[in-house]
Design an enzyme around this catalytic site. Sequence first.
Site, PDB file in Angstrom:
ATOM      1  N   ASP A   8       0.821  -1.207   0.000  1.00 29.25           N
ATOM      2  CA  ASP A   8       0.000   0.000   0.000  1.00 29.25           C
ATOM      3  C   ASP A   8       0.860   1.264   0.000  1.00 29.25           C
ATOM      4  O   ASP A   8       1.686   1.456   0.888  1.00 29.25           O
ATOM      5  CB  ASP A   8      -0.902  -0.035   1.245  1.00 29.25           C
ATOM      6  CG  ASP A   8      -2.119   0.846   1.114  1.00 29.25           C
ATOM      7  OD1 ASP A   8      -2.049   1.859   0.398  1.00 29.25           O
ATOM      8  OD2 ASP A   8      -3.143   0.529   1.738  1.00 29.25           O
ATOM      9  N   ASP A  48     -10.676   3.721  -2.025  1.00 28.82           N
ATOM     10  CA  ASP A  48     -11.275   2.692  -1.181  1.00 28.82           C
ATOM     11  C   ASP A  48     -12.783   2.575  -1.402  1.00 28.82           C
ATOM     12  O   ASP A  48     -13.493   3.586  -1.500  1.00 28.82           O
ATOM     13  CB  ASP A  48     -11.037   3.004   0.298  1.00 28.82           C
ATOM     14  CG  ASP A  48      -9.575   2.862   0.686  1.00 28.82           C
ATOM     15  OD1 ASP A  48      -8.803   2.285  -0.094  1.00 28.82           O
ATOM     16  OD2 ASP A  48      -9.213   3.335   1.777  1.00 28.82           O
TER      17      ASP A  48
END
Length: 521
Positions: A286, A346
């Site tokens: 990430d 997201d």
Amino acid sequence: MENKRQNYHRFLRAAGMAIVLCLLTILVIGLRQQANAPASDGLTGNWVVRMPNADGTERLTYFNLKQEGSRITGSIRVTQFYYLIAESTGGAEGFTIIGTMKDGKTDRRVQYEGKLVGDELHIATRRRPDAPLTEMVAHRAPPGEGALPARIAPPALHKVRDNGLARTPPMGWNSWNKFAGRIDDATVRSVADAMAGNGMKEAGYRYINIDDTWEAGRDAQGNILTNKKFPDMKALSDYVHRKGLKLGIYSSPGPNTCAGYEGSYAHEEQDARTYAAWGIDYLKYDWCGARTLYTDEEMPAIYQKMGDALLASRRAIVYSLCQYGRLDVWKWGADVGGNLWRTTGDIRDAWDSMSRIGFGQNDLAPWAKPGHWNDPDMLEIGNGGMTGAEYQTHMSLWSILAAPLLAGNDLRNMSPQILAILTNREVIAVDQDKDGKQGQRVWKSGDQEIWTRALAGGALAIALFNRAKDEAKVSLRWTDIGINGKARLRDLWAHKDIEWPGPEYSGTIPGHGVVMLRVGR
């Protein structure tokens, strides 16, 4: 003689009084000078807020401040962010500072209010304008503590060898959507038990992926450590493997992860070797903390470092790039060793989020192929924010997109309806088709859309979507999608063959619902 003694004592008393008066004068002058001194002496310095996490780690926020008159400069480092103070007002008795940082094409801002109380810095901030104040207390820290590490120049680009993994989109489970920072060893084991016993394993789900917050710091040799939630990662990996499943883990190319835990910066090869020794099968990597040191344009080189490191570890580890679709990652993700790459921000467990993301993937189809997949983020099916019809749409759309199917709900406690959606083998067969061709939109009228996906052997998957709130009739002429004769027609949610309807198919679709068909064998 007596008079001399008395005079001597009187002299001593007078001298003593003079000394006392002198000292008092010095003290008063000093206090006045301190009162009139600028507040910079109080605020200038390195300050740290230490907030303990339940897992034995700490959330650290550093304020490196310098005050000159009414101006406060410096930096703020918190979790994944590093802000430079751009605006300030006030002083030690009460101040406001605004920090800014460049995040790709976005300018992030944060505001803190504070004051000096004794030798404590009392600070408050809001995560959002409508949120309540979060209050904290900072204490002095040694100079340099909490500073960003020195920047390591990105390596020269080269093409990373294909690892031969993920020839169909990965299927499994990820901890974040349901458990976030509450994930621990016991939960992972029980989720693995559930997946192995409820039919999901038989349907194709394999990966049990631990997301952020498993990390502690590093030992004296630089080896990554787990925090007390995960006392023995190798033992956990062995447990998951005995279930016939695989274990995934999470890190960041930056000094910190999204939640502020230890990242892999400057330890890529070392961490890859550790993952291999633990028996890890999947890495979600990430971007988060890397943006404090690198620009978006440097992403390929930074992700390449871990791609090389995973290959060098000599363990088969699926490589998942999570950097939210920046820099058109689908164009270079495979070249840095990626098996899948996030194409969006997201997802949330809400119709507007899921539908916006899913229906926005149409133009990315050319970059999906066996071993390398567009990833519109994890599944929210079963987390409670959508209806059954909406979750069917979620599953259908992700399968048409040849997207990874990573459940994000509590597998230990699902309704039969949710389990049936997640384990619909006919829909999963579309997702897992060996040709690996991502589907695309072929028709749109208002809130109704038709998507198709070419399958191995000449079959075709068709999804008729109704994005409106109310039910709607959708019709499809077979010739419009290149079907010129009668063929086998099957409804993948009703699990039944349908009699060939003639030159067109018409169906009434519930609001936010889908009809999913397969034409051909």
